[in-house]
Design a protein around this motif. Structure first.
Motif, short mmCIF file in Angstrom:
data_model
loop_
_atom_site.label_atom_id
_atom_site.label_comp_id
_atom_site.label_asym_id
_atom_site.label_seq_id
_atom_site.Cartn_x
_atom_site.Cartn_y
_atom_site.Cartn_z
N THR A 1 28.88 47.78 37.56
CA THR A 1 29.24 46.84 37.98
C THR A 1 29.48 45.01 38.59
O THR A 1 29.72 43.80 38.93
CB THR A 1 27.57 46.72 39.34
N GLU A 2 28.68 45.32 36.79
CA GLU A 2 28.75 43.51 35.93
C GLU A 2 29.97 43.21 35.55
O GLU A 2 30.21 42.07 35.96
CB GLU A 2 27.48 43.54 35.08
N LEU A 3 30.97 43.84 35.84
CA LEU A 3 32.26 43.62 35.28
C LEU A 3 33.02 43.09 36.33
O LEU A 3 33.07 43.90 37.26
CB LEU A 3 33.24 45.02 34.47
N ASN A 4 33.14 41.96 36.27
CA ASN A 4 33.97 41.03 37.50
C ASN A 4 35.51 40.91 36.96
O ASN A 4 35.64 39.77 37.58
CB ASN A 4 33.11 39.91 38.02
N ALA A 5 35.92 41.09 36.05
CA ALA A 5 37.45 40.89 35.71
C ALA A 5 38.14 41.33 36.66
O ALA A 5 38.99 42.81 36.48
CB ALA A 5 37.92 41.60 34.69
N ASP A 6 38.46 40.65 37.70
CA ASP A 6 39.53 41.05 38.98
C ASP A 6 40.83 40.74 37.95
O ASP A 6 41.68 39.88 37.86
CB ASP A 6 39.30 39.95 39.86
N THR A 7 42.01 42.09 37.50
CA THR A 7 43.30 41.31 37.19
C THR A 7 44.43 41.29 38.08
O THR A 7 45.52 41.20 37.70
CB THR A 7 43.21 42.52 35.99
N GLY A 8 44.06 41.68 39.29
CA GLY A 8 44.84 41.48 40.16
C GLY A 8 45.43 42.72 40.25
O GLY A 8 46.29 42.57 41.56
N ASP A 9 45.32 43.77 39.54
CA ASP A 9 45.87 44.82 40.09
C ASP A 9 44.79 45.46 40.64
O ASP A 9 43.99 46.39 40.59
CB ASP A 9 46.35 45.26 38.37
#
Length: 109
Positions: free
Chosen positions: A35-43
């Motif tokens: 839930t803390e991982l907010n790395a939106d790669t757009g995939d």
């Protein structure tokens, strides 16, 4: 109703509780990480996979927490549908089981 404490080894139950507590900590840490991982790669596929992992981690946390609650309250090992004891071999395989096998099969079908 609860497990028949005359037939269930108390050491086994204590070890199970400790194992479930460890599993709870692991699942909680995994959920926090996801839930803390907010790395939106757009995939969109990756976002879908992450969402599925979050749902699975939440479910794991809930199942383990519920099993620990039932142990603490003395209701662990009793089928929530028919109120018969859940066999210890099933609990060894699925320690958070809420239903005996026949009742689980009825709810799945």
């Amino acid at each position: 109703m609860s497990l028949d404490h005359r037939t269930v080894d108390q050491r086994w139950l204590a070890e199970l509780r400790a194992s479930l507590a460890d599993e709870f900590a692991t699942q909680t840490a995994r959920l926090r990480e996801l839930t803390e991982l907010n790395a939106d790669t757009g995939d969109p596929g990756e976002a879908h996979t992450r969402a599925a992992l979050v749902v699975a981690a939440r479910r794991g946390v809930e199942q383990v927490a519920d099993a620990l609650r039932r142990i603490d309250e003395g209701g662990y090992g009793v089928c929530e549908r028919c109120e018969r004891p859940i066999p210890v071999p099933r609990l060894e395989v699925v320690p958070y089981a809420r239903f005996c096998v026949p009742c689980q099969e009825k709810s799945a079908g």
